[in-house]
Design a protein around this motif. Structure first.
Motif, short mmCIF file in Angstrom:
data_model
loop_
_atom_site.label_atom_id
_atom_site.label_comp_id
_atom_site.label_asym_id
_atom_site.label_seq_id
_atom_site.Cartn_x
_atom_site.Cartn_y
_atom_site.Cartn_z
N ALA A 40 0.85 -1.20 0.00
CA ALA A 40 0.00 0.00 0.00
C ALA A 40 0.89 1.24 0.00
O ALA A 40 1.42 1.64 1.04
N GLY A 41 1.09 1.82 -1.16
CA GLY A 41 1.84 3.07 -1.26
C GLY A 41 3.23 2.95 -0.67
O GLY A 41 3.99 2.03 -0.96
N ASP A 42 3.57 3.91 0.21
CA ASP A 42 4.90 3.94 0.82
C ASP A 42 4.94 3.24 2.17
O ASP A 42 5.97 3.30 2.86
N VAL A 43 3.85 2.59 2.55
CA VAL A 43 3.81 1.92 3.85
C VAL A 43 4.68 0.67 3.81
O VAL A 43 4.52 -0.20 2.96
N VAL A 44 5.64 0.58 4.75
CA VAL A 44 6.54 -0.58 4.81
C VAL A 44 6.56 -1.12 6.25
O VAL A 44 7.27 -0.59 7.10
N PRO A 45 5.77 -2.14 6.55
CA PRO A 45 5.81 -2.73 7.90
C PRO A 45 7.17 -3.35 8.18
O PRO A 45 7.82 -3.91 7.29
N ARG A 46 7.62 -3.26 9.41
CA ARG A 46 8.92 -3.78 9.78
C ARG A 46 8.81 -4.66 11.02
O ARG A 46 7.89 -4.53 11.81
N ALA A 47 9.80 -5.55 11.16
CA ALA A 47 9.85 -6.41 12.34
C ALA A 47 9.92 -5.56 13.60
O ALA A 47 10.62 -4.54 13.63
N GLY A 48 9.20 -5.97 14.63
CA GLY A 48 9.18 -5.23 15.89
C GLY A 48 8.00 -4.30 16.03
O GLY A 48 7.76 -3.77 17.13
N MET A 49 7.25 -4.08 14.95
CA MET A 49 6.09 -3.20 15.03
C MET A 49 4.90 -3.96 15.61
O MET A 49 4.77 -5.17 15.46
N MET A 50 4.03 -3.22 16.29
CA MET A 50 2.82 -3.80 16.85
C MET A 50 1.71 -3.80 15.80
O MET A 50 1.63 -2.91 14.96
N CYS A 51 0.88 -4.84 15.83
CA CYS A 51 -0.26 -4.89 14.92
C CYS A 51 -1.51 -5.32 15.68
O CYS A 51 -1.42 -6.01 16.70
N LYS A 52 -2.66 -4.92 15.18
CA LYS A 52 -3.94 -5.27 15.81
C LYS A 52 -4.91 -5.76 14.74
O LYS A 52 -5.06 -5.13 13.70
N LEU A 53 -5.55 -6.91 15.05
CA LEU A 53 -6.53 -7.48 14.12
C LEU A 53 -7.94 -7.22 14.65
O LEU A 53 -8.25 -7.54 15.80
N PHE A 54 -8.77 -6.65 13.79
CA PHE A 54 -10.17 -6.42 14.11
C PHE A 54 -11.04 -7.29 13.22
O PHE A 54 -10.83 -7.35 12.00
N VAL A 55 -12.00 -7.99 13.83
CA VAL A 55 -12.97 -8.80 13.09
C VAL A 55 -14.35 -8.25 13.41
O VAL A 55 -14.76 -8.22 14.58
N ASN A 56 -15.04 -7.78 12.38
CA ASN A 56 -16.35 -7.16 12.56
C ASN A 56 -16.28 -6.03 13.59
O ASN A 56 -17.13 -5.91 14.49
N ASP A 57 -15.21 -5.23 13.47
CA ASP A 57 -14.96 -4.06 14.32
C ASP A 57 -14.64 -4.42 15.77
O ASP A 57 -14.57 -3.54 16.64
N GLN A 58 -14.42 -5.68 16.06
CA GLN A 58 -14.07 -6.13 17.40
C GLN A 58 -12.59 -6.51 17.44
O GLN A 58 -12.12 -7.30 16.62
N LEU A 59 -11.83 -5.95 18.39
CA LEU A 59 -10.42 -6.29 18.53
C LEU A 59 -10.29 -7.76 18.92
O LEU A 59 -10.84 -8.19 19.94
N GLU A 60 -9.57 -8.56 18.13
CA GLU A 60 -9.45 -9.99 18.38
C GLU A 60 -8.02 -10.44 18.63
O GLU A 60 -7.80 -11.56 19.08
N PHE A 61 -7.03 -9.58 18.34
CA PHE A 61 -5.65 -10.03 18.46
C PHE A 61 -4.72 -8.83 18.47
O PHE A 61 -4.87 -7.92 17.66
N THR A 62 -3.78 -8.82 19.39
CA THR A 62 -2.72 -7.81 19.41
C THR A 62 -1.39 -8.54 19.42
O THR A 62 -1.17 -9.43 20.25
N GLY A 63 -0.51 -8.19 18.49
CA GLY A 63 0.75 -8.92 18.40
C GLY A 63 1.92 -8.06 17.97
O GLY A 63 1.78 -6.86 17.69
N ILE A 64 3.08 -8.70 17.94
CA ILE A 64 4.32 -8.07 17.50
C ILE A 64 4.81 -8.80 16.25
O ILE A 64 4.85 -10.03 16.22
N ILE A 65 5.18 -8.06 15.22
CA ILE A 65 5.70 -8.66 13.99
C ILE A 65 7.11 -9.17 14.25
O ILE A 65 8.01 -8.40 14.59
N ASP A 66 7.31 -10.47 14.11
CA ASP A 66 8.65 -11.06 14.25
C ASP A 66 9.43 -11.00 12.95
O ASP A 66 10.65 -10.84 12.95
N ARG A 67 8.72 -11.15 11.85
CA ARG A 67 9.38 -11.18 10.54
C ARG A 67 8.51 -10.47 9.51
O ARG A 67 7.32 -10.74 9.41
N ALA A 68 9.12 -9.55 8.79
CA ALA A 68 8.44 -8.85 7.70
C ALA A 68 9.24 -9.05 6.42
O ALA A 68 10.45 -8.82 6.40
N ALA A 69 8.57 -9.50 5.37
CA ALA A 69 9.25 -9.76 4.10
C ALA A 69 8.46 -9.14 2.95
O ALA A 69 7.22 -9.17 2.96
#
Length: 338
Positions: A40-69
């Protein structure tokens, strides 16, 4: 109708996925995820960044990226992200101070060991866990121990499990054994069902034993053998072919984690119950208004597998891709500490 999936990393939200898989399990050390997204454009996710997964607008998972390729193939460019929830940091982190923690509650032990672990947003336990909590005479931390292993042993000695909540917080509790049943799975003979794709009931003796021995010991001086202070033996009279299939289990405890007999009995009951489990694969990530969730009760009426009971969802995996959205469920005995 498809479930709404959003992955938030920093200020950007991904809504287009080549594929994804997100695990949650109250009995596993750390929950894992994998996302293959379109750049997506200039967005470059990197290892160590936090991410959050939402399912049907409900937070279901919070994690740390171990590997980004980042890469490309004949179908176009892609970004592949793998990692774990906040428990991954606790699993990876070793104890740095080797001390005797005396007369401390579970909460105090957790706060002592986790004070330098980043991102853990909160530590909590419910009323049931508080009633089971008690100060132990001492807990000894030693070189080579991981924080997760120490906390798991301390929690198990109180009849509790601990895992990460969707928001990244750590919770200690006894798995749900009764109360509201949010979900249901029903499969009847000759009844058309387009919701449940697969159901399986397994009887597995891989992690079962015919005899359990638990003992406490003190290390001897120099080359002297260890001194056994107390021991207990419990035999599983339901283990198949006990007369010919001898399979012993032995566990040594180096500190005051509780009664040897009680722990031996607990190990036997855990392995016996976990050997008989149910696995289902269903379409989508929700039922009615609720997303499928771990540590929740489900009413199962499966006439093919001869199961009619209220059971516990202890594992859940969301997967998705060009073939659709699916959820894998691991279901077992309510209230069990493993």
């Amino acid at each position: 109708m498809s479930d709404k999936i959003e992955l938030k990393i920093g200020d950007y939200t991904y809504r287009r996925f080549k594929s994804y898989s997100v695990d949650s399990d109250i009995y596993e050390a750390a929950d894992a995820f994998q996302f293959d997204v379109y750049p997506a454009g200039d967005v470059v996710p990197r290892a160590g960044m936090m991410c959050k997964l939402f399912v049907n607008d409900q937070l279901e998972f919070t994690g740390i990226i171990d590997r980004a390729a980042r890469g490309w193939e004949s179908s176009g460019r892609y970004i592949s992200l793998t990692g774990r929830d906040m428990m991954g940091l606790i699993v990876d982190s070793y104890v740095e101070t080797y001390q005797t923690i005396k007369n401390s509650s579970l909460m105090n032990v957790a706060e002592t060991l986790l004070k330098r672990v980043p991102f853990v947003s909160s530590i909590e336990y419910d009323i049931g866990a508080e009633k089971r909590d008690a100060s132990k005479p001492y807990i000894q931390t030693e070189p080579g121990q991981r924080i997760f292993d120490v906390l798991k042993e301390v929690a198990a000695s109180r009849g509790l499990v601990f895992y990460c909540k969707a928001n990244g917080g750590l919770v200690f509790r006894k798995p749900r054994g009764r109360g509201r049943t949010r979900f249901n799975l029903r499969m009847k003979h000759n009844e058309r069902n387009t919701f449940i794709i697969k159901g399986e009931r397994s009887d597995d003796i891989t992690n079962r034993y015919s005899k359990y021995t638990v003992l406490t010991q003190e290390q001897g001086e120099d080359d002297e053998p260890a001194q056994i202070n107390a021991s207990a033996v419990v035999e599983d009279d339901t283990f198949p072919f006990r007369e010919t299939l001898y399979k012993p289990y032995v566990e040594a405890l180096s500190d005051d984690t509780g009664s040897c007999k009680k722990i031996a009995q607990l190990r036997m009951e855990q392995n016996r119950v976990l050997s008989n489990t149910l696995d289902y694969r269903v379409r989508g990530h929700s039922q009615s208004i609720y997303n499928w969730t771990i540590d929740e009760l489900v009413r199962v009426d499966d006439y093919y597998l001869d199961v009619h009971a209220e059971l516990l969802i202890y594992g859940r995996t969301f997967t998705g891709g060009t073939g659709g959205q699916f959820t894998a469920l691991k279901i077992g005995t309510p209230g069990l500490v493993a």
